[in-house]
Design a protein around this motif. Structure first.
Motif, PDB file in Angstrom:
ATOM      1  N   SER A  18       0.833  -1.205   0.000  1.00 16.01           N
ATOM      2  CA  SER A  18       0.000   0.000   0.000  1.00 16.01           C
ATOM      3  C   SER A  18       0.874   1.264   0.000  1.00 16.01           C
ATOM      4  O   SER A  18       1.849   1.343   0.744  1.00 16.01           O
ATOM      5  CB  SER A  18      -0.883  -0.043   1.246  1.00 16.01           C
ATOM      6  OG  SER A  18      -1.718   1.062   1.229  1.00 16.01           O
ATOM      7  N   GLY A  19       0.536   2.198  -0.855  1.00 17.10           N
ATOM      8  CA  GLY A  19       1.237   3.478  -0.881  1.00 17.10           C
ATOM      9  C   GLY A  19       2.487   3.497  -1.745  1.00 17.10           C
ATOM     10  O   GLY A  19       3.164   4.520  -1.827  1.00 17.10           O
ATOM     11  N   LYS A  79       1.421   2.285  -7.090  1.00 17.56           N
ATOM     12  CA  LYS A  79       0.907   1.497  -8.225  1.00 17.56           C
ATOM     13  C   LYS A  79      -0.363   2.104  -8.818  1.00 17.56           C
ATOM     14  O   LYS A  79      -0.507   2.143 -10.047  1.00 17.56           O
ATOM     15  CB  LYS A  79       0.718   0.022  -7.847  1.00 17.56           C
ATOM     16  CG  LYS A  79      -0.014  -0.226  -6.562  1.00 17.56           C
ATOM     17  CD  LYS A  79       0.170  -1.656  -6.108  1.00 17.56           C
ATOM     18  CE  LYS A  79      -0.741  -1.967  -4.940  1.00 17.56           C
ATOM     19  NZ  LYS A  79      -0.501  -1.085  -3.758  1.00 17.56           N
ATOM     20  N   THR A  80      -1.268   2.619  -7.972  1.00 18.72           N
ATOM     21  CA  THR A  80      -2.484   3.246  -8.512  1.00 18.72           C
ATOM     22  C   THR A  80      -2.125   4.505  -9.286  1.00 18.72           C
ATOM     23  O   THR A  80      -2.751   4.815 -10.305  1.00 18.72           O
ATOM     24  CB  THR A  80      -3.476   3.572  -7.368  1.00 18.72           C
ATOM     25  OG1 THR A  80      -3.767   2.351  -6.695  1.00 18.72           O
ATOM     26  CG2 THR A  80      -4.757   4.172  -7.889  1.00 18.72           C
ATOM     27  N   THR A  81      -1.116   5.211  -8.812  1.00 18.17           N
ATOM     28  CA  THR A  81      -0.666   6.414  -9.530  1.00 18.17           C
ATOM     29  C   THR A  81      -0.203   6.038 -10.937  1.00 18.17           C
ATOM     30  O   THR A  81      -0.543   6.725 -11.904  1.00 18.17           O
ATOM     31  CB  THR A  81       0.451   7.122  -8.733  1.00 18.17           C
ATOM     32  OG1 THR A  81      -0.057   7.444  -7.437  1.00 18.17           O
ATOM     33  CG2 THR A  81       0.934   8.370  -9.438  1.00 18.17           C
TER      34      THR A  81
HETATM   35  P1  ATP Z   1      -2.861   1.431  -2.281  1.00 15.94           P
HETATM   36  O1  ATP Z   1      -2.572  -0.023  -2.526  1.00 15.94           O
HETATM   37  O2  ATP Z   1      -3.041   1.750  -0.833  1.00 15.94           O
HETATM   38  O3  ATP Z   1      -3.953   1.969  -3.157  1.00 15.94           O
HETATM   39  P2  ATP Z   1      -0.828   2.480  -4.054  1.00 15.94           P
HETATM   40  O4  ATP Z   1       0.406   1.681  -4.156  1.00 15.94           O
HETATM   41  O5  ATP Z   1      -1.807   2.340  -5.150  1.00 15.94           O
HETATM   42  O6  ATP Z   1      -1.516   2.262  -2.655  1.00 15.94           O
HETATM   43  P3  ATP Z   1      -0.895   5.301  -4.645  1.00 15.94           P
HETATM   44  O7  ATP Z   1      -2.386   5.385  -4.457  1.00 15.94           O
HETATM   45  O8  ATP Z   1      -0.381   5.363  -6.021  1.00 15.94           O
HETATM   46  O9  ATP Z   1      -0.334   3.989  -3.934  1.00 15.94           O
HETATM   47  O10 ATP Z   1      -0.238   6.438  -3.756  1.00 15.94           O
HETATM   48  C1  ATP Z   1       1.164   6.647  -3.707  1.00 15.94           C
HETATM   49  C2  ATP Z   1       1.443   7.857  -2.830  1.00 15.94           C
HETATM   50  O11 ATP Z   1       0.916   9.025  -3.468  1.00 15.94           O
HETATM   51  C3  ATP Z   1       0.796   7.796  -1.467  1.00 15.94           C
HETATM   52  O12 ATP Z   1       1.688   8.311  -0.540  1.00 15.94           O
HETATM   53  C4  ATP Z   1      -0.429   8.661  -1.605  1.00 15.94           C
HETATM   54  O13 ATP Z   1      -0.767   9.244  -0.376  1.00 15.94           O
HETATM   55  C5  ATP Z   1       0.029   9.704  -2.608  1.00 15.94           C
HETATM   56  N1  ATP Z   1      -1.097  10.203  -3.430  1.00 15.94           N
HETATM   57  C6  ATP Z   1      -1.802   9.482  -4.332  1.00 15.94           C
HETATM   58  N2  ATP Z   1      -2.743  10.254  -4.917  1.00 15.94           N
HETATM   59  C7  ATP Z   1      -2.641  11.492  -4.368  1.00 15.94           C
HETATM   60  C8  ATP Z   1      -3.325  12.736  -4.555  1.00 15.94           C
HETATM   61  N3  ATP Z   1      -4.312  12.866  -5.445  1.00 15.94           N
HETATM   62  N4  ATP Z   1      -2.927  13.785  -3.808  1.00 15.94           N
HETATM   63  C9  ATP Z   1      -1.915  13.688  -2.927  1.00 15.94           C
HETATM   64  N5  ATP Z   1      -1.227  12.531  -2.706  1.00 15.94           N
HETATM   65  C10 ATP Z   1      -1.572  11.453  -3.399  1.00 15.94           C
END
Ligand code: ATP
Length: 369
Positions: free
Chosen positions: A41-42, A45-47
């Motif tokens: 998490s974090g 990957k979603t980004t």
């Molecule tokens: P998860 O499995 O929890 O969804 P992830 O690996 O998909 O996590 P992301 O959602 O890509 O992670 O987030 C990566 C980082 O970017 C995190 O620290 C998150 O807080 C930050 N982040 C993501 N989107 C935004 C946004 N719109 N504004 C500010 N920070 C963001």
């Protein structure tokens, strides 16, 4: 099968306010593959998925679709569709109308819509459910409607964000299989985001493992599991035992003697090392062998004591403490004919492995990633 690249992320950086989530990030996805982005998490990957979809813009870098930069093209103009974890179905519309929605908005001819929706529903085996509303469907069926809706206009790439995580364990396993079959049948490139290692291993053609916004390794499930590039990948994908060792002699190409816990052993690897180099010698729990013969002189491998054991049906799993205090995990496949198989707690054993089954990487300074 030889594939050609469909999507390339090149030198991407992405900042949210002061936080740099991705920096100089590179990735190539092949046409027609089931590609999974895996990480805790974090990790970002979603980004990555949202950048591909066009819901986010990179601060720097290029996103190339078949060689053309699409980084500034709005999401709705990209030939991609996204399946969200929540499915985002319209509750007041029937299954048919949910699937038809995008085609109607695009002004597709009514006859054509009927044929294409029927095809999409047949693919996800929901033809009988066309007149139902979402609340009359199970979780797995809703998931399939969301997929039918996403594939009905034949996107070049389907993006799936933790799409199975809302389902219970059994259904998730079934849907993993279905999703993989569906992807093969449609021949559409799937980019799937998950934090579930088992899911990633069982469905993907290739996996990207991410940590702290960095790509750690890209490879087939087998490469990732059997030849992790670093401690993070090794420890994130399943369980692994890590011995610290030091190279004491070169024996040949990719063959060395290493001192591991004071015992000199032959190791094989795909790195080149020099005498004195520190290494991690890694073994999956199923690659360890336990020798529980009572005669110490006959017992092979590293001496230890059984701390805990549990029978799982297929394997006997044990925690073994070595003389240096290190705890190992061993999974042995059940063998009814082996009288020594069932050992007891506090029993003295020897832990060993078949030479060559070890995976060796250069030692990292910080212990656990
Ligand atoms: P998860 O499995 O929890 O969804 P992830 O690996 O998909 O996590 P992301 O959602 O890509 O992670 O987030 C990566 C980082 O970017 C995190 O620290 C998150 O807080 C930050 N982040 C993501 N989107 C935004 C946004 N719109 N504004 C500010 N920070 C963001």
């Amino acid at each position: 099968m030889t594939r050609s690249p469909i999507l390339t992320l090149s030198n991407i950086s992405k900042r949210f306010a002061a936080q740099e989530v991705l920096s100089d990030f590179n990735l190539t996805i092949q046409d027609g593959e089931f590609f999974t982005i895996l990480g805790p998490s974090g990790c970002g990957k979603t980004t990555v998925l949202r950048l591909i979809a066009g819901f986010e813009q990179p601060n720097e870098g290029q996103i190339l679709l078949n060689g053309d930069d699409i980084a500034r093209i709005p999401a709705e103009k990209r030939p991609f569709n996204t399946v969200f974890q929540s499915y985002a179905l319209f509750p007041h519309l029937t299954v048919f109308d949910n699937v038809a929605f995008g085609l109607k908005m695009a002004g597709v001819d009514v006859q054509d819509i009927a044929v294409r929706v029927a095809d999409a529903l047949a693919i996800v085996r929901l033809s009988e459910f066309a007149t139902r509303k979402p609340h009359q469907l199970s979780g797995g069926q809703k998931q399939r409607v969301a997929i039918a809706r996403a594939v009905v206009n034949r996107p070049k790439i389907l993006l799936l964000d933790e799409s199975l995580s809302a389902l219970d364990y059994k259904l998730r396993q079934q849907m993993q299989l279905e999703l993989k079959q569906l992807q093969r049948q449609l021949g559409i490139t799937f980019v799937y985001v998950t934090h579930d290692q088992e899911e990633a291993l069982s469905m993907s053609d290739r996996i990207l493992v991410m940590h702290n916004g960095q790509a750690q390794q890209v490879g087939t499930p087998r490469e990732i599991y059997e030849s992790p590039r670093n401690l993070f990948v090794a420890q994130f994908i399943g369980e692994i035992n890590v011995f610290d060792g030091e190279i004491v002699q070169a024996l040949g190409e990719y063959q060395y003697e290493a001192s591991i816990n004071g015992v000199v052993r032959e190791i094989r690897c795909d790195h080149r090392f020099a005498v004195g180099d520190k290494v991690h010698v890694m073994l999956r729990p199923e690659d360890l062998r336990i020798d529980c013969r009572p005669d110490v002189a006959e017992r092979k491998g590293f001496p230890g004591i059984v701390l805990e054991r549990s029978y799982t049906g297929q394997t006997l799993n044990s925690h073994i403490e070595l003389e240096n205090g290190q705890t190992l995990m061993a999974h042995e496949f059940f063998d009814e004919d082996d009288p020594d198989f069932d050992y007891s707690i506090n029993q003295k054993v020897g832990v060993d492995w078949v030479p060559g089954w070890e995976h060796v990487i250069p030692a990292e300074r910080s212990g656990k990633a």
